[in-house]
Design a protein around this motif. Structure first.
Motif, PDB file in Angstrom:
ATOM      1  N   MET A  29      15.568  43.949   2.028  1.00  0.00           N
ATOM      2  CA  MET A  29      14.178  44.326   2.270  1.00  0.00           C
ATOM      3  C   MET A  29      13.997  45.818   2.002  1.00  0.00           C
ATOM      4  N   LYS A  30      12.733  46.224   1.871  1.00  0.00           N
ATOM      5  CA  LYS A  30      12.415  47.651   1.719  1.00  0.00           C
ATOM      6  C   LYS A  30      11.118  47.938   2.482  1.00  0.00           C
ATOM      7  N   ARG A  31      10.985  49.193   2.873  1.00  0.00           N
ATOM      8  CA  ARG A  31       9.765  49.579   3.585  1.00  0.00           C
ATOM      9  C   ARG A  31       8.583  49.610   2.607  1.00  0.00           C
ATOM     10  N   LYS A  32       7.478  49.065   3.048  1.00  0.00           N
ATOM     11  CA  LYS A  32       6.281  49.107   2.219  1.00  0.00           C
ATOM     12  C   LYS A  32       5.729  50.526   2.132  1.00  0.00           C
ATOM     13  N   PHE A  33       5.849  51.293   3.239  1.00  0.00           N
ATOM     14  CA  PHE A  33       5.397  52.688   3.267  1.00  0.00           C
ATOM     15  C   PHE A  33       6.595  53.545   3.669  1.00  0.00           C
ATOM     16  N   PRO A  34       7.282  54.146   2.711  1.00  0.00           N
ATOM     17  CA  PRO A  34       8.465  54.955   3.031  1.00  0.00           C
ATOM     18  C   PRO A  34       8.103  56.115   3.954  1.00  0.00           C
ATOM     19  N   PRO A  35       8.912  56.366   4.957  1.00  0.00           N
ATOM     20  CA  PRO A  35       8.612  57.488   5.867  1.00  0.00           C
ATOM     21  C   PRO A  35       8.856  58.816   5.165  1.00  0.00           C
ATOM     22  N   PRO A  36       8.111  59.866   5.548  1.00  0.00           N
ATOM     23  CA  PRO A  36       8.301  61.185   4.912  1.00  0.00           C
ATOM     24  C   PRO A  36       9.626  61.798   5.354  1.00  0.00           C
ATOM     25  N   LEU A  37      10.192  62.618   4.486  1.00  0.00           N
ATOM     26  CA  LEU A  37      11.438  63.287   4.795  1.00  0.00           C
ATOM     27  C   LEU A  37      11.189  64.427   5.775  1.00  0.00           C
ATOM     28  N   SER A  38      12.156  64.640   6.652  1.00  0.00           N
ATOM     29  CA  SER A  38      12.055  65.744   7.616  1.00  0.00           C
ATOM     30  C   SER A  38      12.605  67.020   6.993  1.00  0.00           C
ATOM     31  N   LYS A  39      12.160  68.139   7.526  1.00  0.00           N
ATOM     32  CA  LYS A  39      12.654  69.420   7.024  1.00  0.00           C
ATOM     33  C   LYS A  39      14.079  69.648   7.490  1.00  0.00           C
ATOM     34  N   LEU A  40      14.778  70.509   6.781  1.00  0.00           N
ATOM     35  CA  LEU A  40      16.159  70.815   7.083  1.00  0.00           C
ATOM     36  C   LEU A  40      16.264  71.477   8.453  1.00  0.00           C
ATOM     37  N   ASN A  41      17.216  70.995   9.250  1.00  0.00           N
ATOM     38  CA  ASN A  41      17.497  71.536  10.597  1.00  0.00           C
ATOM     39  C   ASN A  41      16.318  71.373  11.545  1.00  0.00           C
ATOM     40  N   SER A  42      15.467  70.374  11.288  1.00  0.00           N
ATOM     41  CA  SER A  42      14.342  70.110  12.190  1.00  0.00           C
ATOM     42  C   SER A  42      14.455  68.696  12.742  1.00  0.00           C
ATOM     43  N   ARG A  43      13.748  68.406  13.762  1.00  0.00           N
ATOM     44  CA  ARG A  43      13.783  67.094  14.370  1.00  0.00           C
ATOM     45  C   ARG A  43      13.176  66.053  13.420  1.00  0.00           C
ATOM     46  N   PRO A  44      13.734  64.861  13.397  1.00  0.00           N
ATOM     47  CA  PRO A  44      13.157  63.825  12.527  1.00  0.00           C
ATOM     48  C   PRO A  44      11.731  63.502  12.942  1.00  0.00           C
TER      49      PRO A  44
END
Length: 239
Positions: A29-44
């Motif tokens: 399966m795959k996500r229909k709406f991919p989640p955005p990437l988090s910034k480096l060294n930041s909380r997801p």
């Protein structure tokens, strides 16, 4: 919680069984709406509801598996003769051909072994004529009771041409050179006596077929609709 365990215990005591067999299922399966990437060294970033919507890409356990290539070690009806490399369904190979020793896997070692055997043995004329459906054709013809239509009002002597035409009425094409008539001539005087003819398939050893003369004339066909019998295949040639 305790009540459910008690109910399960009562069910087991009464003879109920639970199917605990594992199933090997794979769904991609795959996500229909991919989640955005988090910034480096930041909380997801927190996933939203739309990120939990999935689309099915592939149901692997329902995908049709490719056929398996095997090498026959003996003549197998409907498949081929010894040394033939064939593609068969995996279920047929693993349940019928491989366990009974009628085939082996088409590994490089087995391929080389059968090629070496073919070179040492040389061409076998009989094996070349023994095609995949040859024996099946012979068995079907051995259950055939052949009716040869002949004219009631004329004198005649049975020939290979009459037999060929009789086979054609049954939907079977047999060349005249593959037919062998009885030693004693069949004429209009001996039309009521059953006899046997011999037929060879692919120039192999001939086999016998029960044969009878079916006397007809034009008046019978026009008045009663009497034709050559159509139910010519029987369960046994001895019936």
């Amino acid at each position: 919680m305790y009540r459910s365990l008690s109910q399960c215990g009562q069910m087991l005591l009464k003879g109920f069984t639970t199917n605990l067999q594992q199933t090997r299922n794979t769904v991609i399966m795959k996500r229909k709406f991919p989640p955005p990437l988090s910034k480096l060294n930041s909380r997801p970033r927190k996933l939203r509801a739309r990120h939990n919507i999935y689309e099915i890409v592939e149901v692997a356990h329902m995908k049709k598996t490719p056929k398996l290539e095997v090498i026959l070690t003996d003549y197998v009806e409907g498949h081929g003769i010894r040394g033939d490399r064939i593609l068969v369904d995996r279920v047929v190979a693993r349940r019928q051909l491989l366990p009974t020793g009628q085939a082996v896997y088409a590994s490089p070692e087995n391929i080389a072994e059968f090629e070496r055997e073919l070179r040492d043995r040389g061409p076998d004329e009989k094996s070349a004529k023994l095609t995949a459906y040859c024996m099946k054709t012979i068995r079907e013809l051995q259950t055939l009771k052949l009716f040869v239509p002949m004219n009631r009002n004329t004198e005649w002597t049975l020939s290979k041409k009459h037999i060929r035409i009789a086979f054609r009425y049954t939907g079977v094409i047999v060349p005249e050179e593959a037919i062998t008539l009885p030693e004693d001539e069949i004429t209009h005087r001996s039309a009521e006596l059953p006899f046997k003819i011999a037929v060879s398939v692919n120039e192999l050893d001939p086999f016998e077929i029960d044969t009878e003369i079916f006397l007809i004339d034009n008046d019978d066909i026009e008045s009663t609709g009497k034709h050559v019998p159509t139910e010519i295949f029987t369960e046994s040639s001895n019936d």
